[in-house]
Design a protein around this motif. Structure first.
Motif, PDB file in Angstrom:
ATOM      1  N   PHE A 490     -44.982  17.852  -9.400  1.00 14.97           N
ATOM      2  CA  PHE A 490     -45.605  16.499 -10.033  1.00 14.97           C
ATOM      3  C   PHE A 490     -46.773  16.268  -9.483  1.00 14.97           C
ATOM      4  CE2 PHE A 490     -40.606  15.389  -9.726  1.00 14.97           C
ATOM      5  CZ  PHE A 490     -40.693  15.497 -10.831  1.00 14.97           C
ATOM      6  N   ASN A 491     -47.121  16.636  -8.430  1.00 14.80           N
ATOM      7  CA  ASN A 491     -48.518  16.477  -7.818  1.00 14.80           C
ATOM      8  C   ASN A 491     -49.555  16.987  -8.787  1.00 14.80           C
ATOM      9  OD1 ASN A 491     -47.718  14.810  -5.529  1.00 14.80           O
ATOM     10  ND2 ASN A 491     -47.416  16.473  -4.212  1.00 14.80           N
ATOM     11  N   LEU A 492     -49.197  18.398  -9.228  1.00 10.75           N
ATOM     12  CA  LEU A 492     -49.986  19.207  -9.890  1.00 10.75           C
ATOM     13  C   LEU A 492     -50.124  18.645 -11.483  1.00 10.75           C
ATOM     14  CD1 LEU A 492     -49.518  22.650  -8.503  1.00 10.75           C
ATOM     15  CD2 LEU A 492     -51.558  21.103  -8.102  1.00 10.75           C
ATOM     16  N   TYR A 493     -49.011  18.501 -11.984  1.00  7.20           N
ATOM     17  CA  TYR A 493     -48.918  18.182 -13.609  1.00  7.20           C
ATOM     18  C   TYR A 493     -48.298  16.892 -13.975  1.00  7.20           C
ATOM     19  CZ  TYR A 493     -49.827  23.356 -13.328  1.00  7.20           C
ATOM     20  OH  TYR A 493     -50.527  24.507 -13.229  1.00  7.20           O
ATOM     21  N   GLY A 494     -47.782  16.288 -12.859  1.00  6.97           N
ATOM     22  CA  GLY A 494     -47.190  14.892 -13.367  1.00  6.97           C
ATOM     23  C   GLY A 494     -47.896  13.723 -14.128  1.00  6.97           C
TER      24      GLY A 494
END
Length: 766
Positions: A490-494
């Motif tokens: 989620f931090n990368l692609y959210g």
């Protein structure tokens, strides 16, 4: 102030940004951030006006503003980089369109050389510094200084990236090929010396430009070193080779090698080059498409010890589906070279011819990326299979292939084995880890899947590795690490719109995980997420099929959580809940599927049929599970029968019988057949009813199931249809058999009492 100017810049209001920025600098002349923003704004405001307008902007504004920064802070690396990158990039672009205008000249070169040399002291920018020095001397055509800069850059890259093979190879290669071209163009060394330099350096040279290898081959050819030419052309054929002019050069070299062979040249690899060009570019060579096959047979005859003849002859037969003839040739090719492509074609031929899955995989001699690619091709074949048992066997074979590629990558990067190759990069290594982890997932080795996916993420960051890792952690029951992995995703692609549906799917998996962890309020969270997904579907009717699969998978998870929750409620509560959802989202499939089952429990067969038909209407075919479809069709037939809609039931049964047989296990299929028997009994279609009853009994006998109520219902239907056809003896024999069993249906007694032979005068109508 800077934030306001930056906002104007990103809004595209460059003119106002410049006006306000210049006004601000009158009172704050040393604000480095604003000075830099003005340089970029002056460049971007004329970007679409043409390269010569850009030239003027760089000369009149960009360079002066960047100079001001460097007067304040001589080591501002961002300013140093851009005061060189903007003018050199613009010069190169102008040269491409035959406009020779220079920013860096003999008069000002010392200033710009000084900027580049300052960058050499910063490890993060030193590589750029060497590159700028090379580009400055290229632009000024100062060949001796250029050669010295190239040598210095090569030395630096080898030392700075000693433990990073991919970075080292790619950076060294950029300067090395420029050095070769410079030495060749300016004749700064003899031809023999130049060939010696190429022979010493080509093993670590990489390029995505096939022409580099072709040029190296030309240099070797001009200096009468054909073996080196052949090495370079064998590297050239591994490129993309999509351009026609490249095809023509490959064909030209085919002819050169043919002439060399006629003059006595012999190198085993030359035949491989000839055959692959004949196979891939027959139209450029003006030969028949099967020419390479006959040439391969000729090579087998003349050189039976060479791999290439067997490989290409076997390939031709394989691609023309002559598998029996292809297998021995491909087998010989594998024996001679352990080539992964030859083995995969042989393995595929064995399966297509004999249904045999080759469990023994040789140790391949190929480059890591080539073995990996064969794993990809093999997986495409696996995906096309329908036999699940064979699929599993092939997945095991695929695992071995990917493991070999994984090990070959370790040797390539860890032990320096193999010559350097552009495509054997860390990203491909990460993709190999991804595909190997997927194989471990399929084979339920979740620990290995997690470890391999985690390793892959150390080589290259890409989304699918996160998804595979999350999947393995969840399936392996490692809930704590799965929660961490989901949050990392989620931090990368959210926040990425490109991955909206993948993120939605992973949000639902997190809810599923929270359910397993016993988090409170999970059903409310699941319902809110499901309603969001339903509403999104309403608002976005045109969703790409690939994304739609993720959307459906998200719904399935949430629907499953809520179904289990609703299952604990009384039937009226469940009915009201799903009727409400169906009314609110009439195009959704799942509420109808749930209602179909609830109505069936309540024996409300009219509504069962309505819900079942709506479910099939709402569910897109490509995401419709075959068993769910079969179950729904069964419900329609059952409901039509119980409502007395026999012709409708018979029509549906006839249309979907084969499909249901393929989708259902024997336990379900006998239920389906039992309704078929009863439907055709009601329609007085004796042959059809008895035929289905025979199939029913065949399954019971094969499964060794005992006599039960379902068998009894089929036997009674048989008796009725026989009686209606006038075969009273056979009908009574069945009734006697039914009545011999304890707790039989009393309807058998009624039939026994009422089914009489016709009276003596019945034929006369008395």
């Amino acid at each position: 102030m800077y934030e306001n100017l930056e906002q104007l810049f990103y809004q595209g209001d460059l003119e106002q940004c410049i006006v306000e920025g210049e006004q601000y600098l009158l009172s704050h002349p040393e604000d480095e951030e604003v000075l830099f923003l003005m340089a970029v704004a002056y460049h971007d405001i004329v970007y679409y006006d043409g390269h010569e307008e850009v030239y003027d902007a760089i000369r009149d504004h960009v360079i002066p503003y960047l100079r001001r920064i460097l007067q304040i802070n001589p080591n501002n690396q961002k300013a140093l980089y851009n005061i060189l990158n903007y003018p050199l990039g613009n010069e190169y672009t102008l040269m491409q369109i035959a406009r020779s205008k220079k920013h860096i000249t003999q008069e000002n070169k010392e200033e710009f050389i000084t900027y580049a040399e300052r960058m050499l002291d910063d490890p993060d920018y030193a590589g750029y510094g060497y590159d700028f020095l090379v580009r400055i001397y290229e632009s000024l055509q100062e060949n001796k200084a250029l050669l010295n800069s190239l040598e210095a850059a090569i030395y630096y890259c080898r030392k700075a990236h000693v433990d990073e093979r991919e970075v080292r190879d790619k950076n060294v290669s950029l300067f090395w090929i420029k050095k070769i071209y410079l030495l060749d163009r300016e004749k700064m060394v003899s031809g023999a010396e130049l060939v010696s330099i190429i022979e010493q350096g080509h093993s670590t040279f990489v390029s995505r430009n096939e022409y580099d290898f072709i040029n190296l081959a030309d240099i070797a050819f001009e200096n009468n070193v054909p073996d080196l030419s052949l090495k370079m052309m064998l590297k050239a054929i591994k490129g993309e080779n999509s351009a026609l002019h490249i095809h023509e050069k490959l064909a030209e070299w085919h002819q050169r090698f043919a002439e060399l062979i006629r003059n006595g040249y012999h190198n085993p690899d030359v035949f491989y080059y000839q055959l692959i060009i004949e196979r891939n570019y027959p139209e450029v060579l003006n030969i028949a498409e099967d020419f390479y096959y006959h040439h391969a047979l000729e090579i087998i005859s003349l050189h039976p010890e060479l791999f290439s003849g067997y490989h290409f002859a076997g390939t031709f037969l394989y691609e023309n589906e002559q598998y029996a003839e292809a297998i021995p040739l491909l087998d010989k090719a594998v024996q001679l070279s352990s080539n992964a492509t030859a083995w995969r074609r042989k393995a595929d031929s064995e399966y297509l011819l004999n249904g045999t899955v080759l469990s023994e995989v040789p140790v391949f001699s190929d480059y890591p990326a080539d073995i990996y690619n064969e794993g990809v091709y093999l997986n495409e074949c696996i995906e096309a299979l329908e036999n699940e048992n064979d699929k599993l066997k092939w997945h095991e074979v695929g695992r071995i292939v990917y493991e070999q590629a994984h090990e070959a990558f370790r040797k390539y990067f860890g032990e320096g084995q193999f010559e350097s190759d552009y495509d054997n990069d860390l990203h491909t290594r990460a993709m190999c880890c991804n595909n190997l982890a997927i194989k471990y997932l399929v084979l339920e080795d979740y620990q290995a899947a997690v470890a391999t996916a985690t390793e892959g993420l150390t080589y290259s960051e890409f989304m699918e590795l996160h998804l595979v890792r999350i999947d393995a952690l969840l399936k392996g029951g490692n809930h704590e690490e799965a929660e961490k992995a989901l949050n990392t995703y989620f931090n990368l692609y959210g926040d990425s719109e490109d991955y909206f549906y993948k993120t939605l799917y992973n949000r639902t998996r997190q809810i599923q995980l929270h359910e397993l962890l016993g988090v409170k309020g999970i059903y409310k969270e699941a319902e809110e997420a499901l309603i969001y997904a339903y509403q999104h579907t309403v608002e976005n009717p045109e969703i790409d099929d690939y994304d739609y699969r993720d959307l459906v998978a998200s719904k399935n998870i949430l629907e499953g959580i809520l179904f289990e929750h609703q299952h604990n409620q009384d039937i009226d509560t469940r009915r009201a809940y799903y009727e409400g959802m169906a009314q609110r989202f009439p195009k959704e499939a799942n509420p109808q599927y749930a209602l179909m089952q609830i109505y069936n429990e309540q024996e409300d067969y009219q509504n069962v049929a309505i819900a079942a038909k709506r479910y099939l209407e709402n569910k897109k075919e490509f995401v419709l599970d075959t068993f769910d479809k079969a179950k729904t069709i069964y419900m329609i037939v059952k409901s039509d029968f119980l409502q007395g809609n026999y012709p409708e039931a018979a029509s549906v049964f006839s249309q979907y019988d084969a499909e249901c047989e393929a989708a259902m296990d024997p336990e379900e299929y006998v239920l389906w057949l039992s309704y078929g028997v009863k439907v055709y009994e009601k329609l007085n279609q004796k042959e059809r009813a008895l035929s289905l009853a025979e199939r029913f009994n065949t399954i019971y006998n094969a499964e060794e199931w005992g006599y039960d109520d379902l068998v009894e219902s089929v036997e009674l239907a048989k008796a009725v249809v026989l009686y209606q056809a006038g075969d009273l003896k056979a009908a009574h024999a069945i009734l006697d058999q039914v009545r011999s069993v304890a707790d039989y249906d009393s309807i058998a007694d009624e039939y026994k009492a009422s089914w009489k032979k016709p009276g003596l005068f019945s034929k006369f109508g008395f």
